[in-house]
Design an enzyme around this catalytic site. Structure first.
Site, PDB file in Angstrom:
ATOM      1  N   LYS A  11       0.439 -36.477  25.446  1.00  0.00           N
ATOM      2  CA  LYS A  11       0.381 -35.617  24.021  1.00  0.00           C
ATOM      3  C   LYS A  11       0.101 -34.084  24.405  1.00  0.00           C
ATOM      4  CE  LYS A  11      -1.177 -40.053  21.677  1.00  0.00           C
ATOM      5  NZ  LYS A  11      -2.329 -40.368  20.531  1.00  0.00           N
ATOM      6  N   ASN A 114      -6.157 -37.775  21.743  1.00  0.00           N
ATOM      7  CA  ASN A 114      -6.412 -38.567  23.149  1.00  0.00           C
ATOM      8  C   ASN A 114      -5.631 -38.792  24.096  1.00  0.00           C
ATOM      9  OD1 ASN A 114      -4.597 -40.124  21.839  1.00  0.00           O
ATOM     10  ND2 ASN A 114      -5.988 -41.686  20.819  1.00  0.00           N
TER      11      ASN A 114
HETATM   12  P1  IDP Z   1      -3.054 -46.071  20.454  1.00  0.00           P
HETATM   13  O1  IDP Z   1      -2.450 -44.734  20.697  1.00  0.00           O
HETATM   14  O2  IDP Z   1      -4.092 -46.565  21.234  1.00  0.00           O
HETATM   15  O3  IDP Z   1      -1.970 -47.313  20.461  1.00  0.00           O
HETATM   16  P2  IDP Z   1      -2.945 -46.458  17.493  1.00  0.00           P
HETATM   17  O4  IDP Z   1      -3.753 -47.555  16.618  1.00  0.00           O
HETATM   18  O5  IDP Z   1      -1.326 -46.979  17.819  1.00  0.00           O
HETATM   19  O6  IDP Z   1      -3.638 -46.172  18.920  1.00  0.00           O
HETATM   20  O7  IDP Z   1      -2.690 -44.992  16.738  1.00  0.00           O
HETATM   21  C1  IDP Z   1      -1.900 -44.108  17.169  1.00  0.00           C
HETATM   22  C2  IDP Z   1      -2.412 -42.702  17.330  1.00  0.00           C
HETATM   23  O8  IDP Z   1      -2.888 -42.292  16.024  1.00  0.00           O
HETATM   24  C3  IDP Z   1      -3.801 -42.869  18.256  1.00  0.00           C
HETATM   25  O9  IDP Z   1      -3.528 -42.617  19.617  1.00  0.00           O
HETATM   26  C4  IDP Z   1      -4.690 -41.527  17.683  1.00  0.00           C
HETATM   27  O10 IDP Z   1      -4.195 -40.403  18.350  1.00  0.00           O
HETATM   28  C5  IDP Z   1      -4.096 -41.868  16.140  1.00  0.00           C
HETATM   29  N1  IDP Z   1      -5.219 -42.402  15.415  1.00  0.00           N
HETATM   30  C6  IDP Z   1      -5.519 -43.713  15.344  1.00  0.00           C
HETATM   31  N2  IDP Z   1      -6.444 -43.959  14.531  1.00  0.00           N
HETATM   32  C7  IDP Z   1      -6.818 -42.861  14.093  1.00  0.00           C
HETATM   33  C8  IDP Z   1      -7.882 -42.494  13.104  1.00  0.00           C
HETATM   34  O11 IDP Z   1      -8.605 -43.339  12.530  1.00  0.00           O
HETATM   35  N3  IDP Z   1      -7.901 -41.040  12.790  1.00  0.00           N
HETATM   36  C9  IDP Z   1      -7.178 -40.247  13.438  1.00  0.00           C
HETATM   37  N4  IDP Z   1      -6.151 -40.620  14.292  1.00  0.00           N
HETATM   38  C10 IDP Z   1      -6.052 -41.841  14.760  1.00  0.00           C
END
Ligand code: IDP
Length: 153
Positions: A11, A114
């Site tokens: 990212k 992340n």
């Molecule tokens: P993942 O990347 O570990 O598969 P997902 O739940 O698919 O996680 O979420 C996609 C992306 O959305 C995450 O990597 C993160 O950057 C962002 N994200 C997930 N949950 C939150 C939140 O509660 N607040 C802000 N960003 C979030």
């Protein structure tokens, strides 16, 4: 044998912090095969399609803003059970839960930024690879490698 392909993306924060090489190294040394890679900027429609499962979440707008804010390094990797294994290598979404030794555990400190994305299922992998690289844009296959057994090199 369950040879799979997955979509992995460094990212914008990972690219800015100089983590492309470290991430390629980890997947390469694990014995996975890099099939395609490109540094690219992502437009809003591609980003919205990529994160469509989160379209009703409150953070969706910020997530799309972030992914489109600066170049990402998009990749297709192939390997045994790579979807499950790559998710283990990447670590949990939240830095509070990502264990040391995982990519996020070692390098990420916020949930919003992340460092890396990896597909979470075969279906998502197919959709994400098509979204970023097109269906047939596979430039290299495992058969193109001159090594008989890369893991013993
Ligand atoms: P993942 O990347 O570990 O598969 P997902 O739940 O698919 O996680 O979420 C996609 C992306 O959305 C995450 O990597 C993160 O950057 C962002 N994200 C997930 N949950 C939150 C939140 O509660 N607040 C802000 N960003 C979030």
């Amino acid at each position: 044998m369950t040879l799979q392909r997955t979509f992995i993306m460094v990212k914008p924060d990972g690219v800015k912090r100089g983590l492309i090489g470290e991430i390629i190294k980890r997947f390469d040394q694990k014995g996975f095969t890099l099939l395609n890679a490109e540094l690219m900027t992502v437009d809003r429609s591609k980003a919205e399609y990529h994160y469509m499962e989160h379209q009703n979440k409150p953070f969706f707008g910020e997530l799309v803003d972030f992914i489109t804010s600066a170049p990402v390094f998009a990749m297709v990797w192939e390997g045994e059970n790579i979807i499950e294994v790559s998710r283990l290598m990447i670590g949990k979404t939240s830095p509070l839960e990502a264990l040391p030794g995982t990519i996020r555990g070692d390098f990420a400190f916020t949930k919003e930024e992340n460092v890396i994305h990896g597909s979470d299922s075969l279906l998502s992998a197919e959709r994400e690879i098509e979204n970023f690289f097109g269906l047939l844009k596979k430039r290299i296959s495992k058969d193109d490698f001159p090594f008989e057994d890369r893991k013993s090199v």
